[in-house]
Design a protein around this motif. Structure first.
Motif, mmCIF file in Angstrom:
data_model
loop_
_atom_site.group_PDB
_atom_site.id
_atom_site.type_symbol
_atom_site.label_atom_id
_atom_site.label_comp_id
_atom_site.label_asym_id
_atom_site.label_seq_id
_atom_site.Cartn_x
_atom_site.Cartn_y
_atom_site.Cartn_z
ATOM 1 N N GLU A 172 0.844 -1.183 0.000
ATOM 2 C CA GLU A 172 0.000 0.000 0.000
ATOM 3 C C GLU A 172 0.883 1.237 0.000
ATOM 4 O O GLU A 172 1.753 1.399 0.867
ATOM 5 C CB GLU A 172 -0.908 -0.014 1.226
ATOM 6 C CG GLU A 172 -1.966 1.059 1.229
ATOM 7 C CD GLU A 172 -2.889 0.928 2.424
ATOM 8 O OE1 GLU A 172 -4.103 0.839 2.228
ATOM 9 O OE2 GLU A 172 -2.375 0.891 3.572
ATOM 10 N N LYS A 219 0.411 4.443 0.653
ATOM 11 C CA LYS A 219 0.322 5.412 1.742
ATOM 12 C C LYS A 219 0.989 4.897 3.014
ATOM 13 O O LYS A 219 1.742 5.611 3.675
ATOM 14 C CB LYS A 219 -1.138 5.755 2.030
ATOM 15 C CG LYS A 219 -1.327 6.814 3.105
ATOM 16 C CD LYS A 219 -2.795 7.129 3.309
ATOM 17 C CE LYS A 219 -3.396 7.781 2.073
ATOM 18 N NZ LYS A 219 -4.799 8.230 2.296
ATOM 19 N N THR A 220 0.717 3.643 3.373
ATOM 20 C CA THR A 220 1.217 3.106 4.642
ATOM 21 C C THR A 220 2.514 2.323 4.497
ATOM 22 O O THR A 220 3.165 2.016 5.491
ATOM 23 C CB THR A 220 0.165 2.190 5.274
ATOM 24 O OG1 THR A 220 -0.052 1.058 4.406
ATOM 25 C CG2 THR A 220 -1.145 2.919 5.480
ATOM 26 N N LYS A 221 2.877 1.944 3.260
ATOM 27 C CA LYS A 221 4.079 1.162 2.979
ATOM 28 C C LYS A 221 4.023 -0.243 3.589
ATOM 29 O O LYS A 221 5.052 -0.885 3.758
ATOM 30 C CB LYS A 221 5.346 1.878 3.469
ATOM 31 C CG LYS A 221 5.515 3.286 2.931
ATOM 32 C CD LYS A 221 5.540 3.330 1.418
ATOM 33 C CE LYS A 221 5.725 4.740 0.886
ATOM 34 N NZ LYS A 221 5.658 4.793 -0.588
ATOM 35 N N ARG A 222 2.849 -0.702 3.916
ATOM 36 C CA ARG A 222 2.745 -2.053 4.466
ATOM 37 C C ARG A 222 2.338 -3.041 3.380
ATOM 38 O O ARG A 222 1.648 -2.679 2.418
ATOM 39 C CB ARG A 222 1.742 -2.110 5.611
ATOM 40 C CG ARG A 222 0.298 -1.884 5.208
ATOM 41 C CD ARG A 222 -0.644 -2.176 6.357
ATOM 42 N NE ARG A 222 -2.030 -1.909 6.000
ATOM 43 C CZ ARG A 222 -3.071 -2.290 6.717
ATOM 44 N NH1 ARG A 222 -2.876 -2.974 7.837
ATOM 45 N NH2 ARG A 222 -4.295 -2.015 6.327
ATOM 46 N N GLN A 258 -0.379 -9.277 9.351
ATOM 47 C CA GLN A 258 0.879 -8.730 8.871
ATOM 48 C C GLN A 258 1.622 -9.707 7.963
ATOM 49 O O GLN A 258 1.914 -10.842 8.343
ATOM 50 C CB GLN A 258 1.789 -8.371 10.049
ATOM 51 C CG GLN A 258 3.119 -7.755 9.647
ATOM 52 C CD GLN A 258 2.957 -6.423 8.945
ATOM 53 O OE1 GLN A 258 2.237 -5.549 9.412
ATOM 54 N NE2 GLN A 258 3.616 -6.279 7.814
#
Length: 235
Positions: A70, A72-75, A202
């Protein structure tokens, strides 16, 4: 039915997921799940698997993985597995202890597909209740067509796993077989941390992504999938 969802039989839909083996199902009911996806409590060993954190993927010759991040969140929000021209996107979510999510999520997928002018047919297939979605899309030559996606879901102990088949595996049962086997062997690692329902579990980069043996070479044990593009950014 709500959101325009249509339940079709196999002949009408044009897709035949395959016959269920009722004898195996009956035997599995007594001895536990006959096939996965599995909870880590049922398959705790990491041997033969690529560890992505919340998901463990069974090593399969020719399999490549892409991690989707993602912006925006870099996850990492999903992993896509590519095999023989087909794809399988996987996402794992936290779920309530005493409730299931797949029925509700199917309805939301149907609503989303319908809002785009597409259709979604509910089928009983080899992986349980599925959705076969057709979304309007423009071909490379500019002509109008449909993009086909096959959605599957599994409710586990405090987790939910969603899979989306693309390419030939979305329509052709023979082409779907190898990736269906990959899906059945997925292990979900929920963890003990309290999480709100529907929160993504996660995902991480694999700790080991050794290349598969070259053509003509023999391998003494299963090798991890080849890593595709390191990161695919999605908006």
């Amino acid at each position: 039915m709500a959101f325009g969802r249509r339940r079709k039989d196999r002949a009408e839909s044009g897709y035949v997921p395959g016959e269920q083996d009722t004898a195996q199902e009956a035997a599995g009911a007594a001895d536990g799940p006959a096939q996965g996806p599995y909870d880590v409590a049922d398959r705790p060993s990491e041997e033969g698997y690529v560890d992505l954190g919340a998901l463990r993927i069974a090593a399969t010759q020719g399999l490549a993985l892409r991690l989707e991040v993602e912006e925006k969140t870099k996850r990492v929000v999903a992993v896509t597995l590519d095999l023989d021209g087909s794809s399988l996107q996987l996402q794992a979510f936290a779920a309530p202890k005493s409730e299931t999510l797949w029925d509700e999520i199917r309805a939301q997928i149907v609503q989303s597909v319908s809002s785009q002018g597409g259709t979604a047919d509910e089928l009983e297939g080899r992986l349980g209740t599925e959705l076969l979605a057709r979304v309007p899309a423009q071909a490379q030559d500019g002509s109008k067509g449909y993009r086909v996606a096959r959605f599957v879901g599994v409710d586990g102990p405090r987790w939910f796993l969603r899979g989306v088949f693309g390419g030939p595996a979305a329509m052709n049962p023979d082409a779907a077989g190898p990736l269906e086997e990959v899906f059945r062997n997925v292990v979900v690692v929920r963890g003990d941390a309290p999480l709100p329902p529907r929160d993504l579990l996660q995902l991480n980069l694999p700790r080991d992504a050794s290349p598969l043996p070259k053509r003509g070479e023999e391998s003494a044990k299963p090798e991890p999938p080849r890593r595709g593009p390191e990161i695919t950014t999605i908006g």
